[in-house]
Scaffold this active site. Sequence first.
Site, PDB file in Angstrom:
ATOM      1  N   GLY A  38      33.832  36.677  31.868  1.00 41.58           N
ATOM      2  CA  GLY A  38      34.974  35.792  31.679  1.00 41.58           C
ATOM      3  C   GLY A  38      34.694  34.566  30.827  1.00 41.58           C
ATOM      4  O   GLY A  38      35.589  33.978  30.243  1.00 41.58           O
ATOM      5  N   ASP A  97      37.545  30.024  42.052  1.00 40.16           N
ATOM      6  CA  ASP A  97      38.617  30.421  42.959  1.00 40.16           C
ATOM      7  C   ASP A  97      38.148  30.103  44.382  1.00 40.16           C
ATOM      8  O   ASP A  97      38.196  28.944  44.800  1.00 40.16           O
ATOM      9  CB  ASP A  97      38.875  31.915  42.696  1.00 40.16           C
ATOM     10  CG  ASP A  97      40.045  32.490  43.462  1.00 40.16           C
ATOM     11  OD1 ASP A  97      40.658  31.756  44.243  1.00 40.16           O
ATOM     12  OD2 ASP A  97      40.342  33.673  43.287  1.00 40.16           O
TER      13      ASP A  97
HETATM   14  P1  IMP Z   1      35.345  33.066  43.304  1.00 41.57           P
HETATM   15  O1  IMP Z   1      33.992  33.607  43.701  1.00 41.57           O
HETATM   16  O2  IMP Z   1      36.415  33.471  44.283  1.00 41.57           O
HETATM   17  O3  IMP Z   1      35.338  31.585  43.055  1.00 41.57           O
HETATM   18  O4  IMP Z   1      35.771  33.829  41.997  1.00 41.57           O
HETATM   19  C1  IMP Z   1      35.231  33.551  40.795  1.00 41.57           C
HETATM   20  C2  IMP Z   1      35.424  34.698  39.813  1.00 41.57           C
HETATM   21  O5  IMP Z   1      36.555  35.510  40.116  1.00 41.57           O
HETATM   22  C3  IMP Z   1      35.715  34.111  38.469  1.00 41.57           C
HETATM   23  O6  IMP Z   1      34.507  33.909  37.777  1.00 41.57           O
HETATM   24  C4  IMP Z   1      36.578  35.151  37.816  1.00 41.57           C
HETATM   25  O7  IMP Z   1      35.760  36.108  37.180  1.00 41.57           O
HETATM   26  C5  IMP Z   1      37.311  35.788  38.963  1.00 41.57           C
HETATM   27  N1  IMP Z   1      38.673  35.217  39.111  1.00 41.57           N
HETATM   28  C6  IMP Z   1      39.108  34.311  40.017  1.00 41.57           C
HETATM   29  N2  IMP Z   1      40.401  34.022  39.876  1.00 41.57           N
HETATM   30  C7  IMP Z   1      40.826  34.749  38.802  1.00 41.57           C
HETATM   31  C8  IMP Z   1      42.093  34.857  38.131  1.00 41.57           C
HETATM   32  O8  IMP Z   1      43.119  34.228  38.466  1.00 41.57           O
HETATM   33  N3  IMP Z   1      42.117  35.705  37.072  1.00 41.57           N
HETATM   34  C9  IMP Z   1      41.028  36.419  36.649  1.00 41.57           C
HETATM   35  N4  IMP Z   1      39.826  36.332  37.243  1.00 41.57           N
HETATM   36  C10 IMP Z   1      39.720  35.505  38.323  1.00 41.57           C
HETATM   37 MG    MG Z   2      33.822  34.596  36.136  1.00 41.03          MG
END
Ligand code: IMP
Ligand code: MG
Length: 184
Positions: A38, A97
């Site tokens: 990403g 997120d």
């Molecule tokens: P976390 O571990 O829940 O903080 O998620 C982080 C990863 O989830 C990010 O690096 C993204 O790759 C993916 N991610 C989280 N939210 C989104 C979104 O709204 N769209 C696309 N990818 C997301």
């Molecule tokens: Mg990511």
Amino acid sequence: MEVLIGAADIQRRISEMGKQIARDHPEGTPLLVGVLSGCIFFVADLMRAIPIPHEIDFVSVTSYGRSSESNRSPRLLKDLEREIAGRDVILIEDIVDSGYTLAFLRDTLQARGPRSLRIATLLDKRDRRERDVPLDYVGFVVPDRFLVGYGLDYAERFRHLPYIAAITPDEQEAERAPQSSGAA
Ligand code: IMP
Ligand code: MG
């Protein structure tokens, strides 16, 4: 699909972030660590906005795959190619997120003894945070919606869009349907 952050606004904010990063690293050569996949556009634009010498490396962690739910126990799929002991390291994420991915990466890199470890993220989906991670550089705080574009994907689609857009659950379903019908 609704555009939330336009291409010009992204570039303007990144150029401010690049200057801030340079101010915070008056000595040494920081190592940017991009979290694949990403981060690709963000890290490429951010590098060109940081007016001091710096280096780049990448890690890759397990992702959501087709789902839009967080992965509570991420694993490293691709490790760094260099040592970070004694270095100024900046983790570069597209979006935070739940915070599980960054909390894991932060612990993993911190254990290797960097001189400093900071975190830069283009997007901060703050309302969804479950793990507290200190963010040093935040591009934009975004609402709790599923976002695509500028590197962010839904099931590997939409990464190429030059802006950040939100897709609805209906649009997510429409993307999923043709692919899952052919699966074994
Ligand atoms: P976390 O571990 O829940 O903080 O998620 C982080 C990863 O989830 C990010 O690096 C993204 O790759 C993916 N991610 C989280 N939210 C989104 C979104 O709204 N769209 C696309 N990818 C997301
Ligand atoms: Mg990511």
